[in-house]
Design an enzyme around this catalytic site. Sequence first.
Site, PDB file in Angstrom:
ATOM      1  CE  LYS A  22      -5.081 -32.052  28.260  1.00 32.00           C
ATOM      2  NZ  LYS A  22      -6.340 -31.287  28.104  1.00 32.00           N
ATOM      3  CG  ASN A  23      -5.563 -28.181  29.940  1.00 31.30           C
ATOM      4  OD1 ASN A  23      -5.748 -28.796  28.888  1.00 31.30           O
ATOM      5  ND2 ASN A  23      -6.084 -28.569  31.088  1.00 31.30           N
ATOM      6  CB  CYS A 117     -12.870 -35.459  28.747  1.00 27.20           C
ATOM      7  SG  CYS A 117     -11.265 -36.199  28.462  1.00 27.20           S
ATOM      8  NE  ARG A 122     -15.737 -29.948  29.283  1.00 23.35           N
ATOM      9  CZ  ARG A 122     -14.471 -30.249  29.016  1.00 23.35           C
ATOM     10  NH1 ARG A 122     -14.162 -31.415  28.495  1.00 23.35           N
ATOM     11  NH2 ARG A 122     -13.500 -29.380  29.266  1.00 23.35           N
ATOM     12  N   PRO A 123     -21.355 -26.611  28.444  1.00 27.33           N
ATOM     13  CG  PRO A 123     -22.597 -25.214  29.847  1.00 27.33           C
ATOM     14  CD  PRO A 123     -21.818 -26.494  29.832  1.00 27.33           C
ATOM     15  CG  LEU A 126     -20.054 -18.858  31.059  1.00 30.54           C
ATOM     16  CD1 LEU A 126     -19.134 -19.532  32.069  1.00 30.54           C
ATOM     17  CD2 LEU A 126     -20.672 -17.602  31.684  1.00 30.54           C
ATOM     18  CG  ASP A 306      -8.160 -30.789  35.001  1.00 28.33           C
ATOM     19  OD1 ASP A 306      -9.366 -31.042  34.828  1.00 28.33           O
ATOM     20  OD2 ASP A 306      -7.544 -29.956  34.337  1.00 28.33           O
ATOM     21  NE  ARG A 398      -8.456 -35.888  24.117  1.00 31.39           N
ATOM     22  CZ  ARG A 398      -9.582 -35.498  23.581  1.00 31.39           C
ATOM     23  NH1 ARG A 398     -10.610 -36.297  23.589  1.00 31.39           N
ATOM     24  NH2 ARG A 398      -9.692 -34.317  23.057  1.00 31.39           N
TER      25      ARG A 398
HETATM   26  C1  EPZ Z   1     -10.394 -26.194  31.133  1.00 30.46           C
HETATM   27  O1  EPZ Z   1     -11.623 -26.589  30.539  1.00 30.46           O
HETATM   28  C2  EPZ Z   1      -9.456 -27.361  30.975  1.00 30.46           C
HETATM   29  N1  EPZ Z   1      -9.321 -27.685  29.569  1.00 30.46           N
HETATM   30  C3  EPZ Z   1      -9.997 -28.562  31.735  1.00 30.46           C
HETATM   31  O2  EPZ Z   1      -9.011 -29.570  31.656  1.00 30.46           O
HETATM   32  C4  EPZ Z   1     -10.219 -28.204  33.198  1.00 30.46           C
HETATM   33  O3  EPZ Z   1     -10.842 -29.272  33.856  1.00 30.46           O
HETATM   34  C5  EPZ Z   1     -11.114 -26.962  33.303  1.00 30.46           C
HETATM   35  O4  EPZ Z   1     -10.550 -25.875  32.509  1.00 30.46           O
HETATM   36  C6  EPZ Z   1     -11.300 -26.468  34.721  1.00 30.46           C
HETATM   37  O5  EPZ Z   1     -10.066 -26.177  35.294  1.00 30.46           O
HETATM   38  C7  EPZ Z   1      -8.488 -26.989  28.810  1.00 30.46           C
HETATM   39  O6  EPZ Z   1      -7.833 -26.049  29.238  1.00 30.46           O
HETATM   40  C8  EPZ Z   1      -8.343 -27.417  27.384  1.00 30.46           C
HETATM   41  P1  EPZ Z   1     -14.196 -24.113  32.232  1.00 30.46           P
HETATM   42  P2  EPZ Z   1     -12.765 -25.533  30.217  1.00 30.46           P
HETATM   43  O7  EPZ Z   1     -14.761 -23.327  31.099  1.00 30.46           O
HETATM   44  O8  EPZ Z   1     -12.137 -24.277  29.747  1.00 30.46           O
HETATM   45  C9  EPZ Z   1     -18.904 -24.338  33.138  1.00 30.46           C
HETATM   46  C10 EPZ Z   1      -8.206 -31.822  31.488  1.00 30.46           C
HETATM   47  O9  EPZ Z   1      -8.407 -32.940  32.036  1.00 30.46           O
HETATM   48  N2  EPZ Z   1     -19.070 -23.547  31.905  1.00 30.46           N
HETATM   49  O10 EPZ Z   1     -13.404 -23.415  33.265  1.00 30.46           O
HETATM   50  O11 EPZ Z   1     -13.730 -26.218  29.357  1.00 30.46           O
HETATM   51  C11 EPZ Z   1     -18.499 -25.778  32.811  1.00 30.46           C
HETATM   52  O12 EPZ Z   1     -19.609 -26.555  32.473  1.00 30.46           O
HETATM   53  C12 EPZ Z   1      -9.352 -30.889  31.297  1.00 30.46           C
HETATM   54  O13 EPZ Z   1      -7.109 -31.451  31.065  1.00 30.46           O
HETATM   55  C13 EPZ Z   1     -20.313 -23.050  31.577  1.00 30.46           C
HETATM   56  O14 EPZ Z   1     -21.303 -23.236  32.292  1.00 30.46           O
HETATM   57  O15 EPZ Z   1     -13.355 -25.329  31.677  1.00 30.46           O
HETATM   58  C14 EPZ Z   1     -17.818 -26.198  34.071  1.00 30.46           C
HETATM   59  O16 EPZ Z   1     -18.793 -26.579  35.025  1.00 30.46           O
HETATM   60  C15 EPZ Z   1     -10.684 -31.435  31.159  1.00 30.46           C
HETATM   61  N3  EPZ Z   1     -20.444 -22.348  30.410  1.00 30.46           N
HETATM   62  C16 EPZ Z   1     -17.148 -24.925  34.554  1.00 30.46           C
HETATM   63  O17 EPZ Z   1     -17.822 -23.838  33.884  1.00 30.46           O
HETATM   64  C17 EPZ Z   1     -19.393 -22.105  29.589  1.00 30.46           C
HETATM   65  O18 EPZ Z   1     -19.580 -21.438  28.554  1.00 30.46           O
HETATM   66  C18 EPZ Z   1     -15.658 -24.845  34.276  1.00 30.46           C
HETATM   67  O19 EPZ Z   1     -15.403 -24.886  32.903  1.00 30.46           O
HETATM   68  C19 EPZ Z   1     -18.116 -22.608  29.936  1.00 30.46           C
HETATM   69  C20 EPZ Z   1     -17.987 -23.330  31.105  1.00 30.46           C
END
Ligand code: EPZ
Length: 417
Positions: A22-23, A117, A122-123, A126, A306, A398
Amino acid sequence: MSKLVIRGGKPLCGTVSVQGSKNAVLPILAASILCTKGVTVIHNCPDLDDVTITVKILRFLGARVKRDGHTITVDARSKIKHRIPKRLMQKLRSSIIFMGAITARNHRAKISAPGGCKLGARPIDLHKDALRALACDITEKRGYIYVNGKNRRSSEITLRFPSVGATENILLTSCMTGGVTVLHNAACEPEIVDLANFLNAMGASITGAGTPDITVTGVPELHGTVYTVMPDRIVAITYLCCAAVTGGNIYLSNTVPDHLETALSYLAQCGCLVEAEDSRIHLSAPKRLTALAEIETSPYPGFPTDAQSLFLALLSTAKGTSIICERIFESRFKTADELSRMGADIKIKKDIATIYGKERLSGAQVSACDLRGGAAMVIAALAAEGTTEIDNVCYIDRGYEALEKNLQALGASVKRI
Ligand code: EPZ
């Protein structure tokens, strides 16, 4: 609203083939709008609600999309719109990846904050900072984000945290931007490598994906390709946990064992026999698992956030006391309350869960709190005595294709009502 009804206590045995990721597929589908010469044919796309919504977004933007089983063909040669309405943006988190894709294609984008989710804050700071570093101008008005990328240029960017989504947006925005963009502290997840491989197959020039330092040399245009999406590593871990918690014996096919190294080593430490060869994994579980001293979630190649809820369920019946530290998302322990309804003994203090393993859980009426939390309830239900009813199944749908059919084939008593 459908529910899953699971009668627990049966060891899972047999073979299951792991679906496409999915991801990985979601950013790959977003990237397909960058192809102006020819069409992209994407194989191994899982049949999931999030994929259906992404196809809706592609069609809204003006792409012609054909879905035939697990193959999606995208023809984005005609004009592509530069905006996505809120109602579509809010349906999933990965809609934010269209920010980079649309900017690369149209030099401007109008999108809103994404959904997804609820795992705490989830800002998207970045993502926005990264586009600004590429000289895109970003303004926000009435809930919409306006990106002006007319003057965008290559740059050297260091991410404060290796965000998966922000890394994907940088690859998409920079792959058709003149000059060389260098990204430091990039996410190293296999899904990043899959996106880079897909873009390279379309003619992009990206090196270093899968390491913290990625170099993108901009090219003027991208062409069509045929690509197969990688297997889903979290779905693979889910089936392994289902077998492990029930004292089962299963084989996974269509998987990449290297992507699962940390989780496989924890399953072995719990007492499972784990054997990996090529794209197959064999797991044989003892009658009762042993607790794990301490697990901490961290970016790849660390233990994936995850898989945290999945291990919360798994360790609820292990012998001894286990500790899990969640370092990525602040609200990812909600599932502990649902597991407690089944008799699990889990104490949460900030980002640390202490799990006192119980010999047996018992069936109850429970809810899926989010996608992986829902899968965790399935794992617990398979191990429990009696019948468990899980509602909010829409979360599970999902990310898991044909879950109950696959579990039934492994001998589980599962039905959807
Ligand atoms: C991806 O989410 C995955 N989703 C998530 O999968 C997964 O949990 C996550 O990566 C971490 O591995 C998809 O690929 C669609 P991140 P993403 O940006 O990209 C912080 C599932 O169950 N952050 O790496 O949203 C954030 O708050 C899911 O399949 C900022 O602070 O994850 C978190 O603490 C849910 N500012 C951390 O970074 C930002 O602009 C990791 O988030 C972006 C993120």
